[in-house]
Design a protein around this motif. Structure first.
Motif, PDB file in Angstrom:
ATOM      1  N   ASP A 257       0.804  -1.214   0.000  1.00  0.00           N
ATOM      2  CA  ASP A 257       0.000   0.000   0.000  1.00  0.00           C
ATOM      3  C   ASP A 257       0.838   1.265   0.000  1.00  0.00           C
ATOM      4  O   ASP A 257       0.299   2.363  -0.035  1.00  0.00           O
ATOM      5  N   TRP A 258       2.158   1.119   0.048  1.00  0.00           N
ATOM      6  CA  TRP A 258       3.005   2.293   0.168  1.00  0.00           C
ATOM      7  C   TRP A 258       3.724   2.555  -1.149  1.00  0.00           C
ATOM      8  O   TRP A 258       4.931   2.465  -1.257  1.00  0.00           O
ATOM      9  N   GLY A 259       2.965   2.846  -2.188  1.00  0.00           N
ATOM     10  CA  GLY A 259       3.535   3.265  -3.458  1.00  0.00           C
ATOM     11  C   GLY A 259       4.293   2.187  -4.199  1.00  0.00           C
ATOM     12  O   GLY A 259       5.340   2.459  -4.772  1.00  0.00           O
ATOM     13  N   MET A 260       3.775   0.963  -4.200  1.00  0.00           N
ATOM     14  CA  MET A 260       4.466  -0.120  -4.890  1.00  0.00           C
ATOM     15  C   MET A 260       4.398   0.098  -6.400  1.00  0.00           C
ATOM     16  O   MET A 260       3.317   0.259  -6.955  1.00  0.00           O
TER      17      MET A 260
ATOM     18  N   ARG B 285       9.380  13.934  -4.103  1.00  0.00           N
ATOM     19  CA  ARG B 285       8.029  14.441  -3.885  1.00  0.00           C
ATOM     20  C   ARG B 285       7.489  13.819  -2.613  1.00  0.00           C
ATOM     21  O   ARG B 285       7.169  12.634  -2.594  1.00  0.00           O
ATOM     22  N   GLY B 286       7.399  14.608  -1.572  1.00  0.00           N
ATOM     23  CA  GLY B 286       6.953  14.083  -0.287  1.00  0.00           C
ATOM     24  C   GLY B 286       7.962  13.083   0.234  1.00  0.00           C
ATOM     25  O   GLY B 286       9.145  13.376   0.346  1.00  0.00           O
TER      26      GLY B 286
ATOM     27  N   VAL C  44      12.085   8.686  -9.916  1.00  0.00           N
ATOM     28  CA  VAL C  44      13.118   7.856 -10.522  1.00  0.00           C
ATOM     29  C   VAL C  44      12.822   7.754 -12.010  1.00  0.00           C
ATOM     30  O   VAL C  44      11.704   7.437 -12.410  1.00  0.00           O
ATOM     31  N   GLU C  45      13.834   8.028 -12.814  1.00  0.00           N
ATOM     32  CA  GLU C  45      13.689   7.969 -14.263  1.00  0.00           C
ATOM     33  C   GLU C  45      14.302   6.664 -14.762  1.00  0.00           C
ATOM     34  O   GLU C  45      15.475   6.391 -14.514  1.00  0.00           O
TER      35      GLU C  45
ATOM     36  N   PHE D  92       7.331   7.401  -9.267  1.00  0.00           N
ATOM     37  CA  PHE D  92       7.394   7.962  -7.925  1.00  0.00           C
ATOM     38  C   PHE D  92       7.423   6.782  -6.966  1.00  0.00           C
ATOM     39  O   PHE D  92       6.416   6.108  -6.766  1.00  0.00           O
ATOM     40  N   VAL D  93       8.607   6.520  -6.394  1.00  0.00           N
ATOM     41  CA  VAL D  93       8.832   5.297  -5.628  1.00  0.00           C
ATOM     42  C   VAL D  93       9.312   5.652  -4.225  1.00  0.00           C
ATOM     43  O   VAL D  93      10.263   6.418  -4.073  1.00  0.00           O
TER      44      VAL D  93
END
Length: 107
Positions: free
Chosen positions: A52-55, A71-72, A77-78, A89-90
């Protein structure tokens, strides 16, 4: 026959499996608190304990990318997927730093 569902984690039984000795363990606190700078190389290694945490999607598991920003709590990551450049966004739980040969030598 009913059509098989195609959820976000479909066909990940073996991909997101932890090694036997790591099952049930929680990552060290340094994993959460690790700071990355812009330009650092990182590997995207999905930790299945934190869905649930940005997988990120399973297609990005194991790819190498460059940190572009923050971000936050998550990092931008590119990565390249074929010839296309993607920005993800990881959170740091799903990232591992890559060391260069110069860093390993101590230069």
């Amino acid at each position: 026959m009913v059509k098989a569902p195609r959820g976000y984690r479909n066909r990940t039984r073996r991909l997101l499996r932890k090694p036997v000795r790591e099952k049930g363990s929680i990552p060290r606190l340094s994993t959460y608190l690790r700071e990355y700078r812009v330009g650092d190389k990182v590997a995207i290694i999905i930790n299945p304990s934190f869905p649930d945490w940005g997988m990120p999607h399973r297609r990005f598991h194991g790819l190498t990318g460059t940190v572009v920003g923050k971000r936050g709590e998550a990092y931008e990551v590119e990565v390249y997927l074929g010839r296309k450049r993607k920005t993800l966004f990881v959170p740091p739980v799903h990232l591992k730093p890559l060391s260069t040969a110069a860093e390993r030598r101590g230069s």
